[in-house]
Design an enzyme around this catalytic site. Structure first.
Site, PDB file in Angstrom:
ATOM      1  N   SER A 210       0.811  -1.225   0.000  1.00  0.00           N
ATOM      2  CA  SER A 210       0.000   0.000   0.000  1.00  0.00           C
ATOM      3  C   SER A 210       0.844   1.275   0.000  1.00  0.00           C
ATOM      4  O   SER A 210       1.786   1.411   0.775  1.00  0.00           O
ATOM      5  CB  SER A 210      -0.919   0.015   1.224  1.00  0.00           C
ATOM      6  OG  SER A 210      -1.621   1.248   1.300  1.00  0.00           O
ATOM      7  N   LYS A 259     -13.319  -6.341  -1.808  1.00  0.00           N
ATOM      8  CA  LYS A 259     -14.168  -5.268  -2.336  1.00  0.00           C
ATOM      9  C   LYS A 259     -15.624  -5.695  -2.553  1.00  0.00           C
ATOM     10  O   LYS A 259     -16.532  -4.865  -2.429  1.00  0.00           O
ATOM     11  CB  LYS A 259     -13.573  -4.716  -3.634  1.00  0.00           C
ATOM     12  CG  LYS A 259     -12.243  -3.997  -3.424  1.00  0.00           C
ATOM     13  CD  LYS A 259     -11.751  -3.329  -4.678  1.00  0.00           C
ATOM     14  CE  LYS A 259     -10.423  -2.614  -4.409  1.00  0.00           C
ATOM     15  NZ  LYS A 259      -9.989  -1.776  -5.539  1.00  0.00           N
ATOM     16  N   ASN A 280     -14.929   0.268  -2.405  1.00  0.00           N
ATOM     17  CA  ASN A 280     -13.512   0.483  -2.096  1.00  0.00           C
ATOM     18  C   ASN A 280     -13.311   1.552  -1.023  1.00  0.00           C
ATOM     19  O   ASN A 280     -12.181   1.820  -0.629  1.00  0.00           O
ATOM     20  CB  ASN A 280     -12.727   0.857  -3.362  1.00  0.00           C
ATOM     21  CG  ASN A 280     -12.900   2.311  -3.757  1.00  0.00           C
ATOM     22  OD1 ASN A 280     -14.023   2.837  -3.739  1.00  0.00           O
ATOM     23  ND2 ASN A 280     -11.808   2.974  -4.107  1.00  0.00           N
ATOM     24  N   ASP A 297     -13.386   3.658  -7.376  1.00  0.00           N
ATOM     25  CA  ASP A 297     -12.563   2.983  -8.391  1.00  0.00           C
ATOM     26  C   ASP A 297     -13.105   3.192  -9.797  1.00  0.00           C
ATOM     27  O   ASP A 297     -12.341   3.343 -10.751  1.00  0.00           O
ATOM     28  CB  ASP A 297     -12.523   1.471  -8.130  1.00  0.00           C
ATOM     29  CG  ASP A 297     -11.555   1.076  -7.032  1.00  0.00           C
ATOM     30  OD1 ASP A 297     -10.638   1.856  -6.746  1.00  0.00           O
ATOM     31  OD2 ASP A 297     -11.724  -0.025  -6.469  1.00  0.00           O
ATOM     32  N   GLY A 334     -10.358 -10.459 -15.090  1.00  0.00           N
ATOM     33  CA  GLY A 334     -10.638 -10.286 -13.662  1.00  0.00           C
ATOM     34  C   GLY A 334     -12.023  -9.710 -13.450  1.00  0.00           C
ATOM     35  O   GLY A 334     -12.328  -8.619 -13.938  1.00  0.00           O
ATOM     36  N   ALA A 335     -12.854 -10.453 -12.707  1.00  0.00           N
ATOM     37  CA  ALA A 335     -14.232 -10.008 -12.466  1.00  0.00           C
ATOM     38  C   ALA A 335     -14.496  -9.787 -10.987  1.00  0.00           C
ATOM     39  O   ALA A 335     -15.628  -9.871 -10.528  1.00  0.00           O
ATOM     40  CB  ALA A 335     -15.218 -11.036 -13.030  1.00  0.00           C
ATOM     41  N   GLY A 336     -13.431  -9.499 -10.235  1.00  0.00           N
ATOM     42  CA  GLY A 336     -13.581  -9.182  -8.820  1.00  0.00           C
ATOM     43  C   GLY A 336     -13.994  -7.735  -8.623  1.00  0.00           C
ATOM     44  O   GLY A 336     -14.594  -7.118  -9.513  1.00  0.00           O
TER      45      GLY A 336
END
Length: 466
Positions: A210, A259, A280, A297, A334-336
């Protein structure tokens, strides 16, 4: 906004020293003094061939700052494996020779302190320590020595909760879970933390990547807002929100892999977050403590991509009311949570989505929601995009430390007009390097990170909603 103030009752900064020789210990004491530590924790059990009568004289005669002496036995997680009577005698000798603090284990504290009372002239203070494997401890005053990613927050927040010591590592000698003194004062500006400081943090796993603290904390100071932003390693969301229910914890960023799951712990969802199904940013309402979920996001990622396309199409800055994504094939891996934000955002601009995810059902659910096309994940390496398509990686593939992977076949990269990677550590991932070499426009996850963080900061500080 709360007023920022210097600590009224100073929490001392302590550097643990684990040198293997007396010479190294003395050298590191001097280094700790130069770096600004208030005292050092001297771990005698790490010194090779330690002779108390000889070595304690040298160490304590040369101490440039207060010293806490620790001689930790193996049965309490230390290195010492000798006679217990000799160990306690060495600690008493350290007390006699001028140690400022002696750390003694709870199991033998009564024995040690019983003999200590015979000497009424000692000015040395005794610290009783105990290793506890627990989720929550209430003790005052408290010295919390929690290590690893899960313990990092306890060091940074020590001044807020009136802890006696903050532990820091020496520059160049990192200790897992301990900040350096420089990061404590620069990235976290611990000197401004007090009991009224509002805590914000990243809920994620992992959290070591982070960059939020170096962005949010200086901005808090610049605006004279009494807040602190810390990384929070979370293993269990239900347990986390149960324990951290205090109004002191005023808001959170949400990262991988939470998320989507975190929406179930929000009392309210902003309409955009509800439609996306991912959050988020969470704000705790001061009035009733309810948690409200937002998604910054979506616009952050989409505008970063649009601006890069417009810059290439209109290098002189001409305005265009039409999104450059309109009609484009948009290949999403990516489908998160991050992928859902991207999908809803680009769909609103008229892009045509093709979605891959290792969880086919998750990808199918998202494609149904955005009228897209779903493909099996194993087919991504052989997928041939339309010429001029957009590729977006919304998975952790390529994130530090596993930086050598890319989610698609390298030979297809020349067919994409633009490649976006939500990963921002490293700044330029292997995917972006290969795409750039193939002639594509590249957009780093740093662009998305900065834009979404602006939206988060506004929410954290009571500004306009995103």
């Amino acid at each position: 906004m709360g007023d920022v103030g210097i600590l009224k009752k100073k929490t001392m900064i302590c550097t643990p020293l684990m040198g293997q020789s007396v010479e190294q210990m003395v050298s590191e004491m001097k280094k700790a003094k130069v770096e600004g530590a208030d005292l050092v924790e001297m771990r005698l059990d790490y010194i090779n061939d330690f002779h108390p009568q000889r070595d304690l004289q040298i160490i304590l005669r040369n101490k440039p700052l207060p010293v806490m002496v620790v001689y930790r036995p193996k049965w309490e997680g230390g290195q010492y494996d000798g006679d217990e009577h000799s160990r306690l005698e060495a600690l008493h000798l350290a007390e006699e020779l001028g140690a400022d603090y002696i750390d003694i284990e709870l199991k033998v504290a009564s024995i040690f302190m019983g003999k200590q009372k015979m000497d009424q002239h000692s000015i040395c203070k005794t610290i009783v320590s105990c290793y506890v494997d627990a989720d929550l401890i209430k003790l005052m005053p408290l010295i919390a020595y929690s290590i690893g990613d899960r313990g990092f927050m306890s060091q940074v927040l020590c001044p807020k909760f009136r802890g006696f010591l903050v532990y820091v590592s020496l520059e160049g000698s990192p200790v897992a879970g301990l900040p350096t003194l420089e990061s404590l004062r620069q990235a976290y500006q611990v000197q401004y933390i007090n009991e009224d400081t509002k805590v914000f943090g990243l809920i994620s796993k992992p959290v070591g990547h982070s960059k939020g603290p170096v962005l949010h904390n200086p901005t808090f100071r610049f605006l004279n807002y009494n807040g602190i932003y810390v990384p929070i390693m979370v293993d269990d969301l239900k347990e986390f929100f149960s324990v951290y229910s205090s109004p002191d914890f005023a808001g959170f960023s949400v990262g991988i892999p939470y998320k989507e799951a975190v929406t179930g712990f929000c009392d309210e969802l902003h309409p955009l977050a509800q439609s996306i199904g991912a959050v988020n940013t969470i704000i705790r309402k001061p009035s009733d403590g309810k948690l409200v979920g937002y998604n910054t996001d979506c616009e952050a990622a989409v505008t970063a991509i649009e601006d890069a396309l417009r810059e290439r199409r209109y290098p002189n800055g001409e305005a265009s009311l039409t999104s450059p994504l309109t009609g484009k094939q948009f290949v999403l891996v990516g489908a998160g949570g991050a992928g859902r934000a991207l999908a809803f955002g680009v769909r609103s601009r008229g892009a045509r989505l093709v979605i891959f995810d290792i969880d086919f059902d998750r990808a199918k659910s998202l494609s149904d929601a955005v009228s897209g096309e779903v493909k099996h994940y194993e087919d991504v390496v052989n997928f041939q995009p339309e010429k001029g398509a957009i590729l977006a990686n919304a998975t952790p593939i390529g994130m530090h430390p596993n930086t050598d992977r890319i989610p698609v076949a390298e030979e297809t990269l020349s067919d994409y007009q633009l490649v976006f990677d939500s990963v921002y550590t490293p700044r330029k991932t292997r995917l972006l390097k290969e795409a750039e070499a193939a002639g594509a426009i590249i957009v780093s996850g740093v662009e998305m990170f900065l834009r979404q963080a602006i939206g988060q900061f506004n929410l954290f500080t009571g500004g306009e909603e995103w």
